[in-house]
Design an enzyme around this catalytic site. Structure first.
Site, PDB file in Angstrom:
ATOM      1  N   LYS A 159       0.886  -1.168   0.000  1.00 48.33           N
ATOM      2  CA  LYS A 159       0.000   0.000   0.000  1.00 48.33           C
ATOM      3  C   LYS A 159       0.924   1.218   0.000  1.00 48.33           C
ATOM      4  O   LYS A 159       1.318   1.724   1.057  1.00 48.33           O
ATOM      5  CB  LYS A 159      -0.914  -0.050   1.231  1.00 48.33           C
ATOM      6  CG  LYS A 159      -2.021   0.969   1.201  1.00 48.33           C
ATOM      7  CD  LYS A 159      -3.058   0.661   2.264  1.00 48.33           C
ATOM      8  CE  LYS A 159      -4.033   1.802   2.478  1.00 48.33           C
ATOM      9  NZ  LYS A 159      -4.836   2.153   1.314  1.00 48.33           N
TER      10      LYS A 159
HETATM   11  N1  PMP Z   1      -7.914  -1.547  -2.679  1.00 46.36           N
HETATM   12  C1  PMP Z   1      -7.322  -0.332  -2.647  1.00 46.36           C
HETATM   13  C2  PMP Z   1      -6.650   0.169  -3.866  1.00 46.36           C
HETATM   14  C3  PMP Z   1      -7.352   0.431  -1.483  1.00 46.36           C
HETATM   15  O1  PMP Z   1      -6.780   1.635  -1.445  1.00 46.36           O
HETATM   16  C4  PMP Z   1      -8.023  -0.077  -0.354  1.00 46.36           C
HETATM   17  C5  PMP Z   1      -8.083   0.742   0.894  1.00 46.36           C
HETATM   18  N2  PMP Z   1      -6.971   0.516   1.700  1.00 46.36           N
HETATM   19  C6  PMP Z   1      -8.623  -1.338  -0.427  1.00 46.36           C
HETATM   20  C7  PMP Z   1      -8.535  -2.040  -1.614  1.00 46.36           C
HETATM   21  C8  PMP Z   1      -9.301  -1.939   0.756  1.00 46.36           C
HETATM   22  O2  PMP Z   1      -8.368  -2.250   1.738  1.00 46.36           O
HETATM   23  P1  PMP Z   1      -8.736  -2.282   3.289  1.00 46.36           P
HETATM   24  O3  PMP Z   1      -9.978  -3.055   3.425  1.00 46.36           O
HETATM   25  O4  PMP Z   1      -7.582  -2.917   3.926  1.00 46.36           O
HETATM   26  O5  PMP Z   1      -8.933  -0.869   3.695  1.00 46.36           O
END
Ligand code: PMP
Length: 307
Positions: A159
């Site tokens: 991320k």
């Molecule tokens: N995909 C992307 C590109 C994101 O930015 C996020 C948000 N973090 C998610 C999926 C969902 O991830 P999470 O459930 O861990 O927030």
């Protein structure tokens, strides 16, 4: 717009919100060299709890590892720091954004000096990402003309700040065309994810979601939904999904920390399912998810971290 809090945790110190500044030569500003997390703190039957704090911190550590970015803080210190930010700002319902970045280490793409990263943890009130009514009313989405990154280009399991240029293109295109959100396909044309959400499709009672090989961030909400669905014996399959699955689905919903569990009511102008706002399985999964905080659903995974 962000509702400012009082303090930001900045390299171990609590700094007033408006004083948390960095130099314009920061490497992250020029080259996107940051990794970050997004978590939520909820008001629960146990008081304020951060949802899956340990898992988010682990993903932050993993993201830094992929980029070989050093972290000056231990896992336990990172966990504690997130709690401190909530407590110091007297927050309960909050979004928490830890951001680890390469600061003012020179102009070289690969820093030539031995460097430490900087870390900020920002917490503030933020309603559901796709709009406060979206959880009940659903959203209209479009398939983006922009693909998500392919394997071995920019690592999509990290991320990282730079990845969000792709998200920006997808989200911007959707908004310009009057949609709430865009859905990116991977370079082979299979469904990937939204600009900041994973995606689920329900067809004939089976819950489907793009697999790890579909250029998705392995979302923590995605994982929670998979586990909650299994807990009530709903079948979940992680697979490659062609675009047209979206159009013939009975239900579609998007998930993420910021977006929570948002039903999708139309895609490319095609109504999903019978055209209702929220399908029965989406509704059930929303109930299970939010039931964790009211105590109506047992937290058998130890996901609620008391602040
Ligand atoms: N995909 C992307 C590109 C994101 O930015 C996020 C948000 N973090 C998610 C999926 C969902 O991830 P999470 O459930 O861990 O927030």
């Amino acid at each position: 717009m962000i509702k400012k809090s009082n303090f930001i945790w900045f390299n171990g110190k609590m700094v007033p919100w408006d004083k948390a500044n960095i130099h314009v030569l920061s490497h992250a500003l020029h080259y996107g060299s940051s990794v970050f997390e997004g978590m939520r703190c909820y008001q629960s039957y146990k008081g304020a709890v951060i949802f899956r704090l340990k898992d988010h911190i682990q993903r932050l550590i993993n993201s830094a590892k992929i980029y070989r970015m050093p972290i000056s803080w231990s896992r336990q210190e990172l966990i504690e720091a997130c709690k401190i930010v909530i407590r110091k700002n007297n927050l309960i319902d909050a979004y928490i954004r830890p951001l680890l970045f390469i600061g003012d280490v020179g102009i070289e793409i690969n820093p030539i000096i031995q460097y430490d990263t900087d870390l900020v943890i920002i917490a503030f009130y933020w309603e559901s990402y796709l709009g406060k009514d979206s959880l009940n009313l659903g959203i209209d989405a479009m398939v983006s003309s922009w693909n998500r990154v392919s394997a071995n280009t920019i690592p999509y399991m990290a991320k990282a700040g730079g990845n969000y240029l792709s998200s920006m293109l997808i989200s911007n295109e959707a908004h310009r065309h009057g949609y709430h959100e865009g859905i990116g396909l991977n370079i082979f044309g299979y469904i990937s994810e939204g600009s900041g959400e994973n995606l689920f499709v329900i067809k004939d009672g089976i819950i489907l979601t793009p697999s790890c090989s579909s250029s998705v961030l392995l979302g923590i909400t995605r994982d929670s939904i998979i586990k909650l669905a299994a807990s009530i014996n709903l079948e979940v399959r992680e697979c490659m999904l062609p675009r047209e699955y979206l159009y013939i689905a009975d239900e579609v919903f998007m998930v993420g920390t910021a977006a929570e569990i948002t039903p999708v009511r139309s895609i490319d102008g095609i109504k999903i399912g019978s055209g209702g706002v929220k399908g029965p399985i989406t509704m059930k999964l929303q109930e299970l998810f939010f039931g964790l905080f009211t105590g109506e659903v047992k937290d058998e995974w130890d996901w609620l971290e008391e602040v």
